[in-house]
Design a protein around this motif. Sequence first.
Motif, mmCIF file in Angstrom:
data_model
loop_
_atom_site.group_PDB
_atom_site.id
_atom_site.type_symbol
_atom_site.label_atom_id
_atom_site.label_comp_id
_atom_site.label_asym_id
_atom_site.label_seq_id
_atom_site.Cartn_x
_atom_site.Cartn_y
_atom_site.Cartn_z
ATOM 1 N N SER A 69 0.830 -1.207 0.000
ATOM 2 C CA SER A 69 0.000 0.000 0.000
ATOM 3 C C SER A 69 0.861 1.252 0.000
ATOM 4 C CB SER A 69 -0.936 0.007 1.215
ATOM 5 O OG SER A 69 -0.208 -0.068 2.426
ATOM 6 N N GLY A 70 1.929 1.246 0.804
ATOM 7 C CA GLY A 70 2.816 2.406 0.852
ATOM 8 C C GLY A 70 3.493 2.662 -0.472
ATOM 9 N N HIS A 71 3.937 1.607 -1.145
ATOM 10 C CA HIS A 71 4.615 1.773 -2.433
ATOM 11 C C HIS A 71 3.640 2.185 -3.539
ATOM 12 C CE1 HIS A 71 8.043 -0.133 -0.467
ATOM 13 N NE2 HIS A 71 8.772 0.236 -1.500
ATOM 14 N N LEU A 72 2.404 1.674 -3.482
ATOM 15 C CA LEU A 72 1.417 2.074 -4.481
ATOM 16 C C LEU A 72 1.045 3.556 -4.321
ATOM 17 C CD1 LEU A 72 -0.950 -1.030 -4.660
ATOM 18 C CD2 LEU A 72 0.677 -0.243 -6.381
ATOM 19 N N LYS B 3 -11.609 2.653 9.389
ATOM 20 C CA LYS B 3 -11.462 2.753 7.934
ATOM 21 C C LYS B 3 -11.186 4.188 7.489
ATOM 22 C CE LYS B 3 -13.819 1.394 3.645
ATOM 23 N NZ LYS B 3 -13.947 2.681 2.963
ATOM 24 N N ASP B 4 -11.951 5.148 7.984
ATOM 25 C CA ASP B 4 -11.779 6.544 7.571
ATOM 26 C C ASP B 4 -10.421 7.085 7.981
ATOM 27 O OD1 ASP B 4 -14.304 6.528 6.472
ATOM 28 O OD2 ASP B 4 -15.275 7.385 8.241
ATOM 29 N N PHE B 5 -9.974 6.713 9.189
ATOM 30 C CA PHE B 5 -8.670 7.184 9.678
ATOM 31 C C PHE B 5 -7.549 6.653 8.787
ATOM 32 C CE2 PHE B 5 -4.876 6.091 12.214
ATOM 33 C CZ PHE B 5 -4.456 7.375 12.544
ATOM 34 N N PHE B 6 -7.589 5.351 8.500
ATOM 35 C CA PHE B 6 -6.537 4.757 7.689
ATOM 36 C C PHE B 6 -6.546 5.316 6.269
ATOM 37 C CE2 PHE B 6 -6.893 1.068 10.761
ATOM 38 C CZ PHE B 6 -5.651 1.278 11.332
ATOM 39 N N GLU B 7 -7.742 5.515 5.703
ATOM 40 C CA GLU B 7 -7.829 6.049 4.350
ATOM 41 C C GLU B 7 -7.277 7.469 4.274
ATOM 42 O OE1 GLU B 7 -11.835 5.709 2.979
ATOM 43 O OE2 GLU B 7 -11.585 3.611 2.353
ATOM 44 N N GLY B 8 -7.426 8.234 5.372
ATOM 45 C CA GLY B 8 -6.892 9.582 5.395
ATOM 46 C C GLY B 8 -5.377 9.619 5.294
ATOM 47 N N LEU B 9 -4.719 8.540 5.743
ATOM 48 C CA LEU B 9 -3.258 8.492 5.696
ATOM 49 C C LEU B 9 -2.734 8.300 4.273
ATOM 50 C CD1 LEU B 9 -2.578 6.235 8.827
ATOM 51 C CD2 LEU B 9 -2.427 8.724 8.681
ATOM 52 N N TYR B 10 -3.599 7.833 3.373
ATOM 53 C CA TYR B 10 -3.161 7.590 1.998
ATOM 54 C C TYR B 10 -2.818 8.881 1.260
ATOM 55 C CZ TYR B 10 -4.164 2.589 1.921
ATOM 56 O OH TYR B 10 -4.123 1.235 2.145
ATOM 57 N N SER B 11 -3.279 9.996 1.762
ATOM 58 C CA SER B 11 -3.006 11.274 1.106
ATOM 59 C C SER B 11 -1.754 11.960 1.653
ATOM 60 C CB SER B 11 -4.205 12.224 1.280
ATOM 61 O OG SER B 11 -4.453 12.465 2.658
ATOM 62 N N ILE C 205 -3.241 -2.072 7.948
ATOM 63 C CA ILE C 205 -4.117 -1.293 7.078
ATOM 64 C C ILE C 205 -3.488 0.079 6.827
ATOM 65 C CG2 ILE C 205 -6.447 -0.314 6.820
ATOM 66 C CD1 ILE C 205 -7.443 -2.475 8.713
ATOM 67 N N THR C 206 -2.630 0.502 7.744
ATOM 68 C CA THR C 206 -1.894 1.757 7.588
ATOM 69 C C THR C 206 -0.959 1.658 6.393
ATOM 70 O OG1 THR C 206 -1.893 2.031 9.995
ATOM 71 C CG2 THR C 206 -0.359 3.397 8.732
ATOM 72 N N PRO C 207 -1.030 2.573 5.433
ATOM 73 C CA PRO C 207 -0.112 2.527 4.293
ATOM 74 C C PRO C 207 1.325 2.743 4.758
ATOM 75 C CG PRO C 207 -1.313 4.609 4.330
ATOM 76 C CD PRO C 207 -1.954 3.725 5.358
ATOM 77 N N GLY C 208 2.194 1.810 4.386
ATOM 78 C CA GLY C 208 3.576 1.885 4.826
ATOM 79 C C GLY C 208 3.906 0.824 5.857
ATOM 80 N N ILE C 209 2.885 0.279 6.525
ATOM 81 C CA ILE C 209 3.075 -0.845 7.449
ATOM 82 C C ILE C 209 2.843 -2.128 6.659
ATOM 83 C CG2 ILE C 209 2.277 -2.014 9.529
ATOM 84 C CD1 ILE C 209 3.647 0.576 10.160
ATOM 85 N N SER C 210 3.832 -2.963 6.585
ATOM 86 C CA SER C 210 3.741 -4.187 5.795
ATOM 87 C C SER C 210 2.825 -5.216 6.442
ATOM 88 C CB SER C 210 5.137 -4.789 5.613
ATOM 89 O OG SER C 210 5.062 -6.116 5.124
ATOM 90 N N ARG C 211 1.881 -5.747 5.661
ATOM 91 C CA ARG C 211 0.992 -6.779 6.184
ATOM 92 C C ARG C 211 1.770 -8.063 6.455
ATOM 93 N NH1 ARG C 211 -1.381 -11.122 6.096
ATOM 94 N NH2 ARG C 211 0.037 -11.749 4.454
ATOM 95 N N SER C 212 2.560 -8.500 5.476
ATOM 96 C CA SER C 212 3.320 -9.731 5.678
ATOM 97 C C SER C 212 4.342 -9.552 6.795
ATOM 98 C CB SER C 212 4.020 -10.151 4.379
ATOM 99 O OG SER C 212 4.958 -9.176 3.964
ATOM 100 N N GLY C 213 5.003 -8.387 6.817
ATOM 101 C CA GLY C 213 5.995 -8.136 7.854
ATOM 102 C C GLY C 213 5.396 -8.114 9.243
ATOM 103 N N SER C 214 4.280 -7.410 9.409
ATOM 104 C CA SER C 214 3.665 -7.287 10.732
ATOM 105 C C SER C 214 3.111 -8.615 11.223
ATOM 106 C CB SER C 214 2.556 -6.223 10.714
ATOM 107 O OG SER C 214 1.530 -6.568 9.801
ATOM 108 N N THR C 215 2.517 -9.402 10.337
ATOM 109 C CA THR C 215 1.957 -10.684 10.771
ATOM 110 C C THR C 215 3.050 -11.714 11.061
ATOM 111 O OG1 THR C 215 1.606 -11.247 8.435
ATOM 112 C CG2 THR C 215 -0.291 -10.423 9.667
ATOM 113 N N ILE C 216 4.144 -11.666 10.304
ATOM 114 C CA ILE C 216 5.266 -12.557 10.609
ATOM 115 C C ILE C 216 5.869 -12.190 11.961
ATOM 116 C CG2 ILE C 216 7.649 -13.144 9.965
ATOM 117 C CD1 ILE C 216 6.755 -13.041 7.042
#
Length: 274
Positions: free
Chosen positions: A24-27, A111-119, A167-178
């Motif tokens: 998400s962060g890279h996109l 959801k709204d909080f996380f989506e706001g971080l995309y900008s 869900i935060t852009p820049g926080i890796s899903r695979s990294g955080s769950t591992i």
Amino acid sequence: MSLLQGIILGFLQGVTEFLPISSSGHLVLLNNIFGIKEGVLFSTVMFHFGSLISIFIYYFNDIYKIVLGFIRLLINLVKNKRINIENGYQNFALMIIIATIPTGIMGVFFKDFFEGLYSSLLAVAIAFMITGAILFISEKFLSGYKRARNISIFDALIIGVFQGCAITPGISRSGSTIVGSLFRGLNKETATKFSLLMAIPAILGASVLDFVDVILNNSMALTLPIIVGTLVSAITGIFAIKLLVNLLKKGKLYYFSIYLWLLGGLLIFLNFKG
């Protein structure tokens, strides 16, 4: 979106969804560089669908056994009125479902909080730095012994919270769950497999919600760049999974920490310089 942009974004999604550097962060970063505004949500949904294809191909045998185990678990529940876990695959199925619960709750309420971080590229940069830190800590200080059969309900809930934070852009899903899995004592092989298989309901659920938004906003357009980008995402995702598994076995997760710190630091510097 041009065909070249679709290929680049699809490649980026396929690589970053599984390598612990945040898709998400890279996109967000690439969309800003390319100046892509229209059709971003639908293309993101499709590229994530490509990632799902990667998981199904790479872990086909495991998924097949997990599904069969879950069906037998349900049959046993109906017959005997109780849950009797007979093997690791059945436990995997049940724990993946449980782990998805906190992720879903966090996604709905924040959801709204996380989506706001995309900008905000600054927020993404800080999240990159945080991801790098947790990867470094996990590689240096965490190790476990638990296998699929040993994952508890509490383990699954904690790992699900780690996934929800991604869900935060820049926080890796695979990294955080591992990291969450290692924190709860899973061995590296089980932690990797559990992390990637957890992605199926997480990505599928998020994609369904986003797809509903696409339909409501009449922003669906299945163009050639999106189709090609989805295929590229699926193909590169398979190789990314293989690379992640190999690097985790060799204890090389800190490679990604260095990359994320450099990228995050550069974005923070450019933000304040501008």
